[in-house]
Design a protein around this motif. Structure first.
Motif, PDB file in Angstrom:
ATOM      1  N   THR A   2       0.924  -1.115   0.222  1.00  0.00           N
ATOM      2  CA  THR A   2      -0.017  -0.189   0.109  1.00  0.00           C
ATOM      3  C   THR A   2       0.787   0.955  -0.317  1.00  0.00           C
ATOM      4  O   THR A   2       1.759   1.290   1.243  1.00  0.00           O
ATOM      5  CB  THR A   2      -1.066   0.221   1.463  1.00  0.00           C
ATOM      6  OG1 THR A   2      -1.574  -1.101   1.354  1.00  0.00           O
ATOM      7  CG2 THR A   2      -1.605   1.216   1.097  1.00  0.00           C
ATOM      8  N   ALA A   3       0.040   2.289  -1.170  1.00  0.00           N
ATOM      9  CA  ALA A   3       1.469   3.010  -1.230  1.00  0.00           C
ATOM     10  C   ALA A   3       1.450   4.384   0.148  1.00  0.00           C
ATOM     11  O   ALA A   3      -0.194   4.230   0.341  1.00  0.00           O
ATOM     12  CB  ALA A   3       1.230   3.580  -3.155  1.00  0.00           C
ATOM     13  N   PRO A   4       1.791   4.873   0.209  1.00  0.00           N
ATOM     14  CA  PRO A   4       2.197   6.270   1.224  1.00  0.00           C
ATOM     15  C   PRO A   4       0.768   7.203   0.458  1.00  0.00           C
ATOM     16  O   PRO A   4       0.925   6.706  -0.503  1.00  0.00           O
ATOM     17  CB  PRO A   4       3.075   6.841   2.216  1.00  0.00           C
ATOM     18  CG  PRO A   4       4.099   5.955   0.720  1.00  0.00           C
ATOM     19  CD  PRO A   4       3.414   5.347   0.434  1.00  0.00           C
ATOM     20  N   THR A   5       0.036   8.186   0.935  1.00  0.00           N
ATOM     21  CA  THR A   5      -0.414   9.099   0.416  1.00  0.00           C
ATOM     22  C   THR A   5       0.091  10.969   1.214  1.00  0.00           C
ATOM     23  O   THR A   5       1.139  10.757   2.087  1.00  0.00           O
ATOM     24  CB  THR A   5      -1.693   9.149   1.226  1.00  0.00           C
ATOM     25  OG1 THR A   5      -1.967   9.659   2.555  1.00  0.00           O
ATOM     26  CG2 THR A   5      -2.133   8.153   0.765  1.00  0.00           C
ATOM     27  N   ILE A   6      -0.356  11.618   0.407  1.00  0.00           N
ATOM     28  CA  ILE A   6      -0.053  12.965   0.691  1.00  0.00           C
ATOM     29  C   ILE A   6      -1.574  14.028   1.239  1.00  0.00           C
ATOM     30  O   ILE A   6      -2.347  13.407   0.512  1.00  0.00           O
ATOM     31  CB  ILE A   6       1.016  13.831   0.469  1.00  0.00           C
ATOM     32  CG1 ILE A   6       1.358  15.122   0.818  1.00  0.00           C
ATOM     33  CG2 ILE A   6      -0.175  14.067  -0.949  1.00  0.00           C
ATOM     34  CD1 ILE A   6       2.218  15.457   0.107  1.00  0.00           C
ATOM     35  N   SER A   7      -1.611  14.500   1.459  1.00  0.00           N
ATOM     36  CA  SER A   7      -2.839  15.393   2.235  1.00  0.00           C
ATOM     37  C   SER A   7      -2.912  16.320   0.965  1.00  0.00           C
ATOM     38  O   SER A   7      -1.942  17.264   1.007  1.00  0.00           O
ATOM     39  CB  SER A   7      -3.188  15.133   3.753  1.00  0.00           C
ATOM     40  OG  SER A   7      -2.068  17.240   3.713  1.00  0.00           O
ATOM     41  N   THR A   8      -4.485  17.002   1.369  1.00  0.00           N
ATOM     42  CA  THR A   8      -3.882  18.449   0.253  1.00  0.00           C
ATOM     43  C   THR A   8      -3.458  19.597   0.459  1.00  0.00           C
ATOM     44  O   THR A   8      -2.516  20.285  -0.388  1.00  0.00           O
ATOM     45  CB  THR A   8      -5.621  19.018   0.491  1.00  0.00           C
ATOM     46  OG1 THR A   8      -6.595  18.493  -0.574  1.00  0.00           O
ATOM     47  CG2 THR A   8      -5.628  20.430  -0.287  1.00  0.00           C
ATOM     48  N   GLU A   9      -3.395  19.258   2.173  1.00  0.00           N
ATOM     49  CA  GLU A   9      -2.481  20.853   2.555  1.00  0.00           C
ATOM     50  C   GLU A   9      -1.290  20.298   2.215  1.00  0.00           C
ATOM     51  O   GLU A   9      -0.597  21.101   2.309  1.00  0.00           O
ATOM     52  CB  GLU A   9      -3.002  21.403   3.728  1.00  0.00           C
ATOM     53  CG  GLU A   9      -2.016  22.125   5.201  1.00  0.00           C
ATOM     54  CD  GLU A   9      -2.293  22.807   4.169  1.00  0.00           C
ATOM     55  OE1 GLU A   9      -1.388  23.985   4.983  1.00  0.00           O
ATOM     56  OE2 GLU A   9      -3.694  23.702   3.567  1.00  0.00           O
ATOM     57  N   GLY A  10      -0.893  19.393   2.396  1.00  0.00           N
ATOM     58  CA  GLY A  10       0.987  18.516   2.499  1.00  0.00           C
ATOM     59  C   GLY A  10       0.976  19.501   1.132  1.00  0.00           C
ATOM     60  O   GLY A  10       2.281  19.503   0.639  1.00  0.00           O
ATOM     61  N   VAL A  71      -2.578  11.789  -8.903  1.00  0.00           N
ATOM     62  CA  VAL A  71      -3.946  12.234  -8.552  1.00  0.00           C
ATOM     63  C   VAL A  71      -4.865  11.334  -9.807  1.00  0.00           C
ATOM     64  O   VAL A  71      -5.165  10.558 -10.903  1.00  0.00           O
ATOM     65  CB  VAL A  71      -4.087  13.321  -8.807  1.00  0.00           C
ATOM     66  CG1 VAL A  71      -5.724  14.299  -8.479  1.00  0.00           C
ATOM     67  CG2 VAL A  71      -3.118  14.176  -7.887  1.00  0.00           C
ATOM     68  N   CYS A  72      -6.287  11.154  -9.019  1.00  0.00           N
ATOM     69  CA  CYS A  72      -7.557   9.856  -9.657  1.00  0.00           C
ATOM     70  C   CYS A  72      -8.671  11.426  -9.105  1.00  0.00           C
ATOM     71  O   CYS A  72      -8.535  12.786  -8.302  1.00  0.00           O
ATOM     72  CB  CYS A  72      -7.596   9.142  -9.138  1.00  0.00           C
ATOM     73  SG  CYS A  72      -7.763   8.635  -7.656  1.00  0.00           S
ATOM     74  N   SER A  94       0.207   8.920  -2.799  1.00  0.00           N
ATOM     75  CA  SER A  94      -1.164   8.968  -3.483  1.00  0.00           C
ATOM     76  C   SER A  94      -1.633  10.538  -3.025  1.00  0.00           C
ATOM     77  O   SER A  94      -1.792  10.617  -2.106  1.00  0.00           O
ATOM     78  CB  SER A  94      -2.184   8.359  -3.078  1.00  0.00           C
ATOM     79  OG  SER A  94      -3.525   8.199  -3.970  1.00  0.00           O
ATOM     80  N   LEU A  95      -2.074  10.942  -4.030  1.00  0.00           N
ATOM     81  CA  LEU A  95      -3.917  12.363  -3.240  1.00  0.00           C
ATOM     82  C   LEU A  95      -4.493  11.637  -1.985  1.00  0.00           C
ATOM     83  O   LEU A  95      -5.690  11.526  -3.193  1.00  0.00           O
ATOM     84  CB  LEU A  95      -3.716  13.245  -4.158  1.00  0.00           C
ATOM     85  CG  LEU A  95      -4.310  14.515  -3.638  1.00  0.00           C
ATOM     86  CD1 LEU A  95      -3.411  15.360  -2.359  1.00  0.00           C
ATOM     87  CD2 LEU A  95      -4.993  15.240  -4.718  1.00  0.00           C
TER      88      LEU A  95
END
Length: 368
Positions: A2-10, A71-72, A94-95
């Motif tokens: 599972t890939a890590p994610t980044i937040s919108t704010e990040g 991004v999707c 992933s966003l």
């Protein structure tokens, strides 16, 4: 895996800082055409990723040596893309929430005010195209057309040493959820709206030629019906005009939302008259609208133009009434997604727990 994610704010902070990052949009081309992250690149890999095609993104190369953010629409297929890229050794994330969550991302630009002690900060929802304004003078501030979380306006006001004392709306919006009432409650500011019976909450009503004081300056009220019956513009220091959805930089407001066909025709006639009033202002007046139709870059450049430039760009402004009415009604774009539900909430002055579903997609209040 599972890939890590980044937040919108990040991601917003990375773009704000100019950090090396490649934003990879894997949505179908039709979805990307409506709205995208500024500076992103596209790979038409949506179906291939969903079908677990081993060759999906095999030819993708990042634009720099930094992180790759996939991004999707909602953050699911982009997770598959990030996993595929990480298997190749790339630093991919992933966003979270995809473009739906990105609709809340924002950046700022200062609008030049030569010869004036008043300052204007344009706050832009880059993922939605909403434009709002923080006006500061002598330690006091006003906000026009709040579309972001109240904490954003407080943060920017604090950075400038201002206290928000007034919150204004140009009209009852149909394509985004207003944060004006929430901001007024949060800051203790006075909430001002054009006089209307559409809303069910308390506010200070504004009428033609009223002056709203902001520190040592003032906003003059121009009632400009047409887009909606209560639509109003605010003129600052006889220099800058906050036009809401009445006038854009190369388009005008649509007259048909929440209206029958006959009502839309009548409103188009009224809009023509309102626009002619605005065109009588000095040609160097700076037009500052409530929306833009393009993703807003993190470049610090304000979105605005002089009234002369807007008139040159917008053919509808040069038409006589009958031609204007006929053309505007035949050029109407599709209605904004969920606009009925958004209007109901804005008239009640309430916000849902999660606004992203209702606000997904581009704004569609302009007719070019």
């Amino acid at each position: 895996m599972t890939a890590p994610t980044i937040s919108t704010e990040g991601l917003r902070e990375l773009l704000e800082q100019g950090a090396p990052v490649t934003v990879l949009d894997v949505r179908p081309p039709a979805e990307r055409a409506e709205w995208s992250v500024p500076g992103s690149v596209h790979a038409d890999a949506y179906e291939a990723l969903r079908c677990h095609d081993a060759n999906a993104l095999a030819d993708f190369r990042p634009t720099n040596s930094g992180r790759v953010v996939t991004v999707c629409a909602a953050g699911k297929t982009s997770m598959l893309a990030a996993e595929r890229l990480r298997a190749r050794g790339l630093n991919a994330v992933s966003l979270e929430g995809g473009m739906r969550a990105w609709s809340l991302a924002w950046n700022t630009a200062e609008v030049p005010c030569p010869g004036s002690t008043t300052r204007i900060v344009q706050l832009r929802r880059t993922g939605k195209g909403c434009l709002s304004y923080l006006i500061g003078s002598n330690g006091d501030a006003a906000v026009v057309d709040a579309s972001l979380d109240p904490r954003v306006y407080r943060r920017v006001a604090d950075e400038h040493g201002w206290r928000i004392r007034t919150v204004l709306e140009t009209h009852v919006h149909a394509d985004h959820l207003s944060r004006a009432r929430a901001l007024a409650v949060d800051t203790g500011a006075r909430l001002c709206l054009p006089t209307t019976d559409r809303v069910s909450f308390e506010y200070t009503p504004l009428k033609e030629d009223d002056i709203v004081r902001v520190g040592s300056t003032g906003l003059r009220v121009f009632h400009t019906p047409g887009h909606t019956p209560e639509s109003t513009c605010y003129l600052l220091d006889e220099r800058a005009l906050f036009t809401g959805d009445t006038l854009f930089l190369a388009a005008v407001g649509r007259p048909d939302l929440e209206a029958s066909a006959e009502q839309a025709r009548r409103r188009a006639r009224v809009l023509h008259a309102s626009l002619q009033r605005l065109l009588a202002l000095p040609p160097e007046t700076v037009v500052l609208p409530a929306h833009t139709s393009e993703p807003v870059a993190f470049d610090g450049r304000p979105i605005g133009a002089t009234l002369r430039q807007v008139q040159e760009r917008t053919s509808l402004l040069r038409e006589l009434e009958e031609t204007f009415v006929s053309q505007i009604l035949t050029r109407l774009p599709p209605t904004p997604p969920n606009h009925h539900r958004i209007v109901v909430l804005n008239e009640a002055g309430t916000l849902p727990d999660d606004p992203t579903e209702l606000e997904a997609g581009a704004n569609r209040c302009a007719v070019a």
